[in-house]
Design a protein around this motif. Structure first.
Motif, mmCIF file in Angstrom:
data_model
loop_
_atom_site.group_PDB
_atom_site.id
_atom_site.type_symbol
_atom_site.label_atom_id
_atom_site.label_comp_id
_atom_site.label_asym_id
_atom_site.label_seq_id
_atom_site.Cartn_x
_atom_site.Cartn_y
_atom_site.Cartn_z
ATOM 1 N N LEU A 51 -107.410 14.986 -22.445
ATOM 2 C CA LEU A 51 -107.545 13.859 -23.129
ATOM 3 C C LEU A 51 -106.878 12.893 -22.674
ATOM 4 C CD1 LEU A 51 -108.945 12.220 -25.851
ATOM 5 C CD2 LEU A 51 -106.816 13.227 -27.066
ATOM 6 N N LEU A 52 -105.734 12.911 -22.267
ATOM 7 C CA LEU A 52 -104.998 11.718 -21.915
ATOM 8 C C LEU A 52 -105.549 11.481 -20.555
ATOM 9 C CD1 LEU A 52 -101.299 12.697 -22.764
ATOM 10 C CD2 LEU A 52 -102.607 11.042 -23.955
ATOM 11 N N HIS A 53 -105.948 12.172 -19.864
ATOM 12 C CA HIS A 53 -106.476 11.997 -18.516
ATOM 13 C C HIS A 53 -107.884 11.161 -18.716
ATOM 14 C CE1 HIS A 53 -104.147 14.434 -15.540
ATOM 15 N NE2 HIS A 53 -103.547 14.118 -16.291
ATOM 16 N N CYS A 54 -108.479 11.548 -19.561
ATOM 17 C CA CYS A 54 -109.823 10.946 -19.933
ATOM 18 C C CYS A 54 -109.705 9.414 -20.355
ATOM 19 C CB CYS A 54 -110.943 11.693 -20.917
ATOM 20 S SG CYS A 54 -111.486 12.932 -20.199
ATOM 21 N N LEU A 55 -108.616 9.225 -21.283
ATOM 22 C CA LEU A 55 -108.455 7.890 -22.191
ATOM 23 C C LEU A 55 -107.718 6.924 -20.913
ATOM 24 C CD1 LEU A 55 -106.597 9.110 -25.368
ATOM 25 C CD2 LEU A 55 -108.956 8.168 -24.693
ATOM 26 N N SER A 56 -107.162 7.519 -19.814
ATOM 27 C CA SER A 56 -106.437 6.710 -18.882
ATOM 28 C C SER A 56 -107.415 6.612 -17.745
ATOM 29 C CB SER A 56 -105.043 7.398 -18.348
ATOM 30 O OG SER A 56 -105.291 8.495 -17.727
ATOM 31 N N GLY A 57 -108.602 6.981 -17.471
ATOM 32 C CA GLY A 57 -109.305 6.779 -16.327
ATOM 33 C C GLY A 57 -109.075 7.828 -15.399
ATOM 34 N N ARG A 58 -108.059 8.778 -15.509
ATOM 35 C CA ARG A 58 -107.968 9.835 -14.343
ATOM 36 C C ARG A 58 -109.080 10.618 -14.108
ATOM 37 N NH1 ARG A 58 -101.687 11.592 -13.565
ATOM 38 N NH2 ARG A 58 -100.863 9.505 -13.312
ATOM 39 N N LEU A 59 -109.824 11.154 -15.193
ATOM 40 C CA LEU A 59 -110.769 11.861 -15.393
ATOM 41 C C LEU A 59 -111.883 11.068 -15.874
ATOM 42 C CD1 LEU A 59 -109.833 15.456 -16.855
ATOM 43 C CD2 LEU A 59 -110.682 14.867 -14.564
ATOM 44 N N VAL A 60 -113.189 11.212 -15.637
ATOM 45 C CA VAL A 60 -114.369 10.770 -16.356
ATOM 46 C C VAL A 60 -114.833 11.822 -17.247
ATOM 47 C CG1 VAL A 60 -116.576 9.662 -16.086
ATOM 48 C CG2 VAL A 60 -114.655 9.169 -14.443
ATOM 49 N N PRO A 61 -115.183 11.567 -18.448
ATOM 50 C CA PRO A 61 -115.855 12.642 -19.252
ATOM 51 C C PRO A 61 -116.968 12.945 -18.845
ATOM 52 C CG PRO A 61 -115.596 10.645 -20.611
ATOM 53 C CD PRO A 61 -114.955 10.338 -19.112
ATOM 54 N N GLU A 62 -117.476 14.255 -19.203
ATOM 55 C CA GLU A 62 -118.873 14.545 -18.935
ATOM 56 C C GLU A 62 -119.724 13.942 -19.891
ATOM 57 O OE1 GLU A 62 -118.293 18.868 -19.292
ATOM 58 O OE2 GLU A 62 -117.477 18.913 -17.233
ATOM 59 N N GLN A 63 -119.323 13.768 -21.045
ATOM 60 C CA GLN A 63 -120.196 13.027 -21.994
ATOM 61 C C GLN A 63 -119.198 12.046 -22.795
ATOM 62 O OE1 GLN A 63 -122.103 15.594 -24.797
ATOM 63 N NE2 GLN A 63 -123.242 16.659 -23.076
ATOM 64 N N GLY A 64 -119.716 11.116 -23.608
ATOM 65 C CA GLY A 64 -118.970 10.341 -24.412
ATOM 66 C C GLY A 64 -118.561 8.939 -23.585
ATOM 67 N N GLU A 65 -117.853 8.030 -24.246
ATOM 68 C CA GLU A 65 -117.472 6.743 -23.987
ATOM 69 C C GLU A 65 -115.638 6.599 -24.115
ATOM 70 O OE1 GLU A 65 -119.559 3.755 -25.942
ATOM 71 O OE2 GLU A 65 -121.040 5.299 -26.744
ATOM 72 N N VAL A 66 -115.233 5.993 -23.158
ATOM 73 C CA VAL A 66 -113.882 5.437 -23.070
ATOM 74 C C VAL A 66 -113.833 3.892 -22.831
ATOM 75 C CG1 VAL A 66 -111.406 5.614 -22.201
ATOM 76 C CG2 VAL A 66 -113.216 7.614 -22.386
ATOM 77 N N TRP A 67 -113.119 3.103 -23.907
ATOM 78 C CA TRP A 67 -113.057 1.802 -23.489
ATOM 79 C C TRP A 67 -111.722 1.488 -23.661
ATOM 80 C CZ3 TRP A 67 -117.579 -1.434 -23.582
ATOM 81 C CH2 TRP A 67 -118.587 -0.853 -23.942
ATOM 82 N N PHE A 68 -111.375 0.413 -22.724
ATOM 83 C CA PHE A 68 -109.820 -0.239 -22.901
ATOM 84 C C PHE A 68 -110.071 -1.658 -22.955
ATOM 85 C CE2 PHE A 68 -106.720 -2.608 -20.265
ATOM 86 C CZ PHE A 68 -105.680 -2.293 -20.970
ATOM 87 N N ASN A 69 -109.767 -2.203 -24.177
ATOM 88 C CA ASN A 69 -109.829 -3.684 -24.192
ATOM 89 C C ASN A 69 -111.312 -4.348 -23.887
ATOM 90 O OD1 ASN A 69 -107.071 -4.337 -25.230
ATOM 91 N ND2 ASN A 69 -106.784 -5.040 -22.935
ATOM 92 N N SER A 70 -112.217 -3.569 -24.574
ATOM 93 C CA SER A 70 -113.716 -3.650 -24.532
ATOM 94 C C SER A 70 -114.123 -3.549 -23.046
ATOM 95 C CB SER A 70 -113.872 -5.264 -24.949
ATOM 96 O OG SER A 70 -113.562 -5.196 -26.452
ATOM 97 N N LEU A 71 -113.436 -2.873 -22.334
ATOM 98 C CA LEU A 71 -114.056 -2.670 -20.879
ATOM 99 C C LEU A 71 -114.495 -1.189 -20.981
ATOM 100 C CD1 LEU A 71 -111.385 -4.426 -18.721
ATOM 101 C CD2 LEU A 71 -113.809 -5.363 -19.360
#
Length: 184
Positions: A51-71
């Protein structure tokens, strides 16, 4: 794709990721607001690090979305995610992961130096954090000459000296507990 709420620094929806066919994340959603502290708890192997790796952009999730400051982090190219991590995120891992050829202050200053901050300015910021963490006297030592506890403090200094927007800490005290146990 759904735009995240404006007041969330990090927003993730329906994250899925697997490791060698074994699910690491299955439909995880989370939001973090500015100045909020979020702790993720669970047993070993439950997907906390993933989860931390996906949230930080170290991993790209296979499905789903991660946004940082609307990016949208999940759609960014690898180089853009790398720059985002370098410029906006701090990372404290269970194992300090210091560069063995660099001194303690150089390891602490590394995010600033990679950004192109002047050497003198980066050294000053790193030294200030090493002082705050009571290891300024070790600034010229290389990681192999430091105790595990001292290496972890250098890792914390590295995460903080660049003044990141978000700090990710993945079991940051794990090695400290192991070090204490080995001294008993």
């Amino acid at each position: 794709m759904v735009a995240p709420p404006d007041n969330d620094v990090i927003w993730a929806r329906s994250l899925h990721h697997s490791h060698n066919g074994s699910p690491g994340l299955a439909g995880v959603s989370v939001s973090v607001r500015d100045a909020e502290i979020l702790a993720v708890a669970g047993p070993r192997g439950s997907g906390k690090t993933t989860l931390l790796h996906c949230l930080s952009g170290r991993l790209v999730p296979e499905q789903g979305e991660v946004w940082f400051n609307s990016l949208p982090v999940h759609t960014m190219a690898a180089r853009v995610r790398e720059r985002l991590r370098r410029e906006r995120f701090g990372w404290i891992a269970a194992d300090p992961q210091l560069v063995p050829e660099l001194t303690a202050w150089e390891n602490a200053a590394l995010p600033l130096l990679l950004r192109g901050v002047a050497h003198r300015t980066a050294k000053k910021a790193a030294t200030e954090w090493l002082e705050r963490l009571d290891i300024a006297a070790l600034a010229r030592k290389r990681p192999h000459a430091l105790l595990q506890v001292e290496r972890q403090r250098v890792s914390v200094a590295r995460a903080l000296c660049a003044r990141p927007t978000v700090i990710f800490a993945d079991e940051p005290t794990a090695t400290l507990h192991r070090a204490e146990l080995s001294q008993l």
